[in-house]
Each structure stands twice: as C-alpha cells, then as structure tokens.
Write a protein that holds these residues in place. Structure first.
Motif, PDB file in Angstrom:
ATOM      1  N   TYR A  19     -54.744  23.764 -38.362  1.00 62.87           N
ATOM      2  CA  TYR A  19     -55.020  24.186 -39.729  1.00 62.87           C
ATOM      3  C   TYR A  19     -53.688  24.488 -40.396  1.00 62.87           C
ATOM      4  CZ  TYR A  19     -53.861  28.753 -37.934  1.00 62.87           C
ATOM      5  OH  TYR A  19     -53.190  29.801 -37.361  1.00 62.87           O
ATOM      6  N   CYS A  20     -53.682  24.703 -41.688  1.00 59.96           N
ATOM      7  CA  CYS A  20     -52.461  25.096 -42.391  1.00 59.96           C
ATOM      8  C   CYS A  20     -52.832  25.992 -43.567  1.00 59.96           C
ATOM      9  CB  CYS A  20     -51.689  23.874 -42.878  1.00 59.96           C
ATOM     10  SG  CYS A  20     -50.113  24.309 -43.658  1.00 59.96           S
ATOM     11  N   LEU A  21     -52.480  27.260 -43.455  1.00 53.93           N
ATOM     12  CA  LEU A  21     -52.726  28.212 -44.535  1.00 53.93           C
ATOM     13  C   LEU A  21     -51.532  28.298 -45.481  1.00 53.93           C
ATOM     14  CD1 LEU A  21     -54.231  31.162 -42.451  1.00 53.93           C
ATOM     15  CD2 LEU A  21     -55.457  29.268 -43.516  1.00 53.93           C
ATOM     16  N   PHE A  22     -50.376  27.989 -44.977  1.00 55.34           N
ATOM     17  CA  PHE A  22     -49.135  28.155 -45.729  1.00 55.34           C
ATOM     18  C   PHE A  22     -48.315  26.892 -45.525  1.00 55.34           C
ATOM     19  CE2 PHE A  22     -45.142  30.380 -46.923  1.00 55.34           C
ATOM     20  CZ  PHE A  22     -45.608  31.075 -48.031  1.00 55.34           C
ATOM     21  N   LYS A  34     -59.251  20.251 -46.116  1.00 60.79           N
ATOM     22  CA  LYS A  34     -59.404  19.073 -45.280  1.00 60.79           C
ATOM     23  C   LYS A  34     -59.578  19.420 -43.802  1.00 60.79           C
ATOM     24  CE  LYS A  34     -56.577  16.227 -48.365  1.00 60.79           C
ATOM     25  NZ  LYS A  34     -55.386  15.356 -48.464  1.00 60.79           N
ATOM     26  N   LEU A  35     -59.070  20.568 -43.396  1.00 64.85           N
ATOM     27  CA  LEU A  35     -59.060  20.912 -41.973  1.00 64.85           C
ATOM     28  C   LEU A  35     -60.027  22.034 -41.621  1.00 64.85           C
ATOM     29  CD1 LEU A  35     -55.190  20.825 -41.409  1.00 64.85           C
ATOM     30  CD2 LEU A  35     -56.838  19.024 -40.939  1.00 64.85           C
ATOM     31  N   ALA A  36     -60.912  22.366 -42.552  1.00 66.29           N
ATOM     32  CA  ALA A  36     -61.749  23.540 -42.356  1.00 66.29           C
ATOM     33  C   ALA A  36     -62.751  23.392 -41.225  1.00 66.29           C
ATOM     34  CB  ALA A  36     -62.493  23.867 -43.648  1.00 66.29           C
ATOM     35  N   ASP A  37     -63.010  22.185 -40.783  1.00 64.35           N
ATOM     36  CA  ASP A  37     -64.003  22.006 -39.725  1.00 64.35           C
ATOM     37  C   ASP A  37     -63.396  22.143 -38.336  1.00 64.35           C
ATOM     38  OD1 ASP A  37     -63.987  18.415 -39.319  1.00 64.35           O
ATOM     39  OD2 ASP A  37     -62.470  19.746 -40.182  1.00 64.35           O
ATOM     40  N   ILE A  38     -62.109  22.464 -38.254  1.00 67.15           N
ATOM     41  CA  ILE A  38     -61.434  22.595 -36.962  1.00 67.15           C
ATOM     42  C   ILE A  38     -61.255  24.069 -36.629  1.00 67.15           C
ATOM     43  CG2 ILE A  38     -59.354  22.051 -35.649  1.00 67.15           C
ATOM     44  CD1 ILE A  38     -58.940  19.658 -37.457  1.00 67.15           C
ATOM     45  N   ALA A  39     -61.801  24.507 -35.513  1.00 67.44           N
ATOM     46  CA  ALA A  39     -61.684  25.909 -35.104  1.00 67.44           C
ATOM     47  C   ALA A  39     -60.379  26.132 -34.357  1.00 67.44           C
ATOM     48  CB  ALA A  39     -62.866  26.301 -34.223  1.00 67.44           C
ATOM     49  N   GLU A  96     -49.589  25.850 -61.086  1.00 68.65           N
ATOM     50  CA  GLU A  96     -50.510  24.931 -60.428  1.00 68.65           C
ATOM     51  C   GLU A  96     -49.794  23.636 -60.074  1.00 68.65           C
ATOM     52  OE1 GLU A  96     -53.948  24.147 -62.649  1.00 68.65           O
ATOM     53  OE2 GLU A  96     -54.819  22.755 -61.199  1.00 68.65           O
ATOM     54  N   MET A  97     -49.993  23.171 -58.846  1.00 76.80           N
ATOM     55  CA  MET A  97     -49.373  21.933 -58.402  1.00 76.80           C
ATOM     56  C   MET A  97     -50.169  20.746 -58.885  1.00 76.80           C
ATOM     57  SD  MET A  97     -46.642  22.645 -56.760  1.00 76.80           S
ATOM     58  CE  MET A  97     -46.344  21.091 -55.954  1.00 76.80           C
ATOM     59  N   PRO A  98     -49.565  19.592 -59.023  1.00 78.56           N
ATOM     60  CA  PRO A  98     -50.295  18.391 -59.403  1.00 78.56           C
ATOM     61  C   PRO A  98     -51.381  18.067 -58.397  1.00 78.56           C
ATOM     62  CG  PRO A  98     -47.921  18.046 -59.553  1.00 78.56           C
ATOM     63  CD  PRO A  98     -48.123  19.365 -58.881  1.00 78.56           C
ATOM     64  N   ALA A  99     -52.406  17.371 -58.860  1.00 80.57           N
ATOM     65  CA  ALA A  99     -53.534  17.049 -57.985  1.00 80.57           C
ATOM     66  C   ALA A  99     -53.117  16.190 -56.813  1.00 80.57           C
ATOM     67  CB  ALA A  99     -54.609  16.325 -58.799  1.00 80.57           C
ATOM     68  N   SER A 100     -52.022  15.457 -56.945  1.00 84.09           N
ATOM     69  CA  SER A 100     -51.567  14.576 -55.872  1.00 84.09           C
ATOM     70  C   SER A 100     -50.821  15.306 -54.775  1.00 84.09           C
ATOM     71  CB  SER A 100     -50.655  13.487 -56.439  1.00 84.09           C
ATOM     72  OG  SER A 100     -49.507  14.075 -57.040  1.00 84.09           O
ATOM     73  N   GLU A 101     -50.467  16.582 -55.001  1.00 82.23           N
ATOM     74  CA  GLU A 101     -49.711  17.356 -54.015  1.00 82.23           C
ATOM     75  C   GLU A 101     -50.578  17.627 -52.789  1.00 82.23           C
ATOM     76  OE1 GLU A 101     -47.734  18.968 -51.638  1.00 82.23           O
ATOM     77  OE2 GLU A 101     -46.523  18.871 -53.458  1.00 82.23           O
ATOM     78  N   PRO A 102     -50.207  17.105 -51.602  1.00 86.15           N
ATOM     79  CA  PRO A 102     -51.080  17.227 -50.438  1.00 86.15           C
ATOM     80  C   PRO A 102     -50.743  18.369 -49.503  1.00 86.15           C
ATOM     81  CG  PRO A 102     -49.389  15.618 -49.990  1.00 86.15           C
ATOM     82  CD  PRO A 102     -49.107  16.179 -51.361  1.00 86.15           C
ATOM     83  N   LYS A 103     -49.629  19.106 -49.725  1.00 91.62           N
ATOM     84  CA  LYS A 103     -49.138  19.945 -48.644  1.00 91.62           C
ATOM     85  C   LYS A 103     -49.153  21.430 -48.934  1.00 91.62           C
ATOM     86  CE  LYS A 103     -46.689  16.508 -46.100  1.00 91.62           C
ATOM     87  NZ  LYS A 103     -45.638  16.292 -45.135  1.00 91.62           N
ATOM     88  N   ARG A 104     -49.749  21.875 -50.031  1.00 91.67           N
ATOM     89  CA  ARG A 104     -49.900  23.309 -50.208  1.00 91.67           C
ATOM     90  C   ARG A 104     -51.032  23.806 -49.315  1.00 91.67           C
ATOM     91  NH1 ARG A 104     -47.144  26.399 -53.325  1.00 91.67           N
ATOM     92  NH2 ARG A 104     -45.799  25.504 -54.912  1.00 91.67           N
ATOM     93  N   GLY A 105     -50.931  25.067 -48.938  1.00 96.66           N
ATOM     94  CA  GLY A 105     -51.832  25.584 -47.921  1.00 96.66           C
ATOM     95  C   GLY A 105     -53.293  25.440 -48.245  1.00 96.66           C
ATOM     96  N   ILE A 106     -53.726  25.924 -49.422  1.00100.93           N
ATOM     97  CA  ILE A 106     -55.148  25.965 -49.723  1.00100.93           C
ATOM     98  C   ILE A 106     -55.739  24.563 -49.747  1.00100.93           C
ATOM     99  CG2 ILE A 106     -56.845  26.546 -51.507  1.00100.93           C
ATOM    100  CD1 ILE A 106     -55.145  28.941 -52.216  1.00100.93           C
ATOM    101  N   GLU A 107     -55.032  23.587 -50.343  1.00104.40           N
ATOM    102  CA  GLU A 107     -55.553  22.237 -50.413  1.00104.40           C
ATOM    103  C   GLU A 107     -55.724  21.637 -49.019  1.00104.40           C
ATOM    104  OE1 GLU A 107     -53.368  23.516 -52.306  1.00104.40           O
ATOM    105  OE2 GLU A 107     -53.663  22.967 -54.392  1.00104.40           O
TER     106      GLU A 107
END
Length: 391
Positions: free
Chosen positions: A350-353, A46-51, A31-42
C-alpha cells in the motif's frame, strides 16, 4: 533485488529520467492534476484491496546468547576476545583498572562469559596487563592525600597534582616504588595489551555503538575469507543482510529501524550520500506507518473504529525527529533520483504517503517551511481513506 542493491545501483548510474517538476513551491500542496499517479491518497484507491500482514511478532526468533566459561585454551573465541579488549581498554581509558572480581554479571549479560575473574587473572599472568608504576599508583590518590605524604617526607606541598606526584616519585627509593606498585589494586595495559587492543579495536567500537545489531550478527560478518573487515564494513554488511532477509520474511514493522541504524552507521563513517539515502528509506517506512502494524489489523479497526485508529498516528513517530534532522543536515547531498529508488514497486502493499509527498517534505525542510502537524494530518486522512475500504 534488495533495497541495498538498489541504493548502490542508484548511486552509480546517471539519471535516465527526470521526476515531474512542481512549478511553484508555494502551491505544492494544491490539488494535483488528475494524471498524477503517485500521491498517497490516489494510490490507496488502487491498492485498498491488499491487506498488510506483518510477520515479525509471529515468526521472529531471537538468537539466544550462548554462555561459555573461559578456560585459557579458548582465548581465540570472539566473545572471550571482546571481553579481553574491554578489560584491557578500560584499564587506561578511565584512568583506573578494573579489579579482577568486578563486573561478573556485566560481561555475562553482554557476551555470555561467566567467569570473568579467571580471564582478568589470565590477562595479567600472560602479559596483557601489568602492575602500575609508582606515578600511576600515586595518580589514584587525592590531592589532600598526596600532600599528607609530602608532609611526612618533609617536602614542599605547593603546585598542582602532577607536580605533587612528580615530587613524591623523585624522592622514593626502589623499595617504596615497588611497594606502591604491588599494593595498587589497579592494573594497566602493557605493550602486549596495546598491540592486542589495536588488532581488536572493532570490538571496542561495537561495544560503544551496536547500531541495533547483536553480537552474533556482528561476528558473523566480521571475517571475510580469512581477513578481518573494518568495523563499519562489518556493520554495513550485517545490517544490509538483515534488511534483505527481513524484507523477504515480511518483518515490515522493523525495517524503519534497520534503515535508521544504517543511516547512523554510514553517517558516522562520513558516507553522507548513502546515509541520506537510508534516512529517506527510514522516513518512507515511518510515514507509511509500517511500524504501526496494529493499525492494519481488521479486527482492531473494526473494534476501535477508524477515528480512534487515526488518533494513534502521532507526529513524533511518523516524522522521527532524528531522521528529519539528518535529512535536513545532509541537504547538499539530496538528489530527486533518490526517491525513485525509495519508491520502488512492491516494497509495501500500500502507499499512504507517495513519492511526491516525500519530495514536498524534503523541499519544505530545505526551505524552512516544514509543518509536521500538517503532514501528519495528511497521513491520517490518507490512512482513513485506506481503512474505510475494509469496513
């Protein structure tokens, strides 16, 4: 700024910042630290509202191949010269000459030239092709046929094929040599043809490997300010322009293959660092499922369900074996800064990976611990989380 410009800038500048290090490679997937902003799922959160709306199949209009007839006065046309180069090259390369009435449909399909017979004859009449010499004509015979000729001439039949040919040629008078030459149904290139081939070798190279380009694109970038570019320069500029234009037009589903071809061309040119950078771009698009545009159709996902959509994410297309092998082969040229260039904001909506996911892949490849199924499953999970936001 286009992707290519960013690549070039990244290769010229010194790194101004370092990527956050992962201390223990064996624990990279913990598990990455909570501050890690660039893993796909996290980032998906943030970008889920963009089609994702790919425009390629709606807006792309292929360039239609124009047809032309060779008249003798239009020899300078690129399509005509490309056909001429292939004819002249093929006469010697395969040890035989294309007959004047061969390959009508072949040249018409590739270059739009509809009367290739006339071009064959014109090349011969204008000194680009010549008749075979006696030895060249004899070389087209089988060994048994050569021995039959030697037997009729009362000469020895021992030795390899070349010695048989030499023996026959040495014992032919001028009239017999002329007869052999005139009756041979193959032409060979002359010195004039050799010079033409040297000047237009890029057409031969393009014919062997087109790197996903069509002939019109290649010719558009072939000449710069009246001077002919080198073959790989032409390919690089043509593919670079395609990448920039298709990115602007949102032809996202096709960009993986553009960068794959760029990587291949740069590799063949032995520009290995740039080849690796473009291979990473291609992997970025494939691991983020950019070519699977149908997975981002709300209608499809609602009809089929998320689990069915996830089942369509396979390891071979997500981690293209050729791209993975290229990244592994060019391991000595890898720098973490390359991923900063790849993961530029707003390339995809979006970013999955993410960037550090990609770094994990590269490090695992280098360590020999890469598990394609594990990473593919990770992408399925990341995609599932993304798709749920729309349902």
């Amino acid at each position: 700024m286009s992707f290519i410009s960013k690549i070039m800038d990244a290769l010229k500048m010194e790194s101004t910042r370092e990527m956050e290090k992962i201390a223990d490679n064996s624990a990279r997937h913990n598990e990455m630290p909570a501050s890690e902003p660039k893993r796909g799922i996290e980032r998906v959160e943030k970008l889920a509202d963009i089609a994702y709306n790919d425009r390629f199949y709606e807006d792309y209009r292929p360039v239609m191949q124009k047809t032309m007839a060779f008249t003798g006065n239009n020899f300078s046309e690129p399509a005509i010269q490309a056909c001429a180069a292939l004819i002249i090259s093929g006469s010697v390369k395969r040890g035989e000459k294309i007959k004047p009435n061969d390959y009508y449909s072949y040249f018409e399909r590739l270059y739009g030239v509809v009367n290739i017979r006339k071009l064959h004859i014109w090349l011969y009449e204008n000194g680009y092709l010549r008749n075979a010499t006696a030895k060249e004509a004899l070389n087209l015979y089988k060994v048994d046929e050569l021995k039959t000729i030697l037997d009729s001439m009362g000469l020895k039949k021992n030795g390899n094929k070349q010695s048989l040919i030499d023996r026959i040629a040495e014992n032919l008078d001028d009239s017999m040599k002329a007869k052999l030459s005139n009756e041979c149904d193959r032409y060979f290139r002359s010195e004039k043809g050799e010079r033409f081939l040297v000047e237009n070798q890029d057409f031969i190279m393009f014919h062997k490997n087109q790197y996903g380009l069509n002939f019109q694109e290649f010719c558009k970038h072939r000449i710069l300010q009246g001077r002919k570019r080198k073959f790989y320069d032409t390919v690089f500029h043509a593919l670079s322009q395609r990448a920039s234009e298709w990115q602007a037009k949102r032809f996202i589903s096709q960009l993986e293959w553009v960068y794959h071809n760029l990587s291949n061309a740069l590799y063949d040119e032995e520009k290995y660092e740039l080849s690796l950078q473009n291979a990473l771009y291609a992997l970025y698009f494939s691991t983020n499922l950019a070519s699977k545009y149908y997975l981002f159709s709300l209608e499809n996902v609602r009809f089929d369900g998320i689990e069915t959509a996830k089942s369509r994410i396979d390891s071979e297309s997500t981690f293209n074996p050729h791209i993975v092998a290229r990244i592994l082969e060019l391991q000595p040229y890898f720098r973490e800064q390359m991923l900063d260039v790849v993961y530029t904001p707003e390339i995809l909506p979006y970013c999955l990976f993410g960037k550090y996911d990609m770094l994990d892949v590269v490090l695992d490849l280098h360590d020999g611990t890469f598990d394609v199924d594990k990473y593919t499953n990770y992408i399925r999970i990341s995609y599932g989380n993304y798709a749920k936001k729309f349902l």
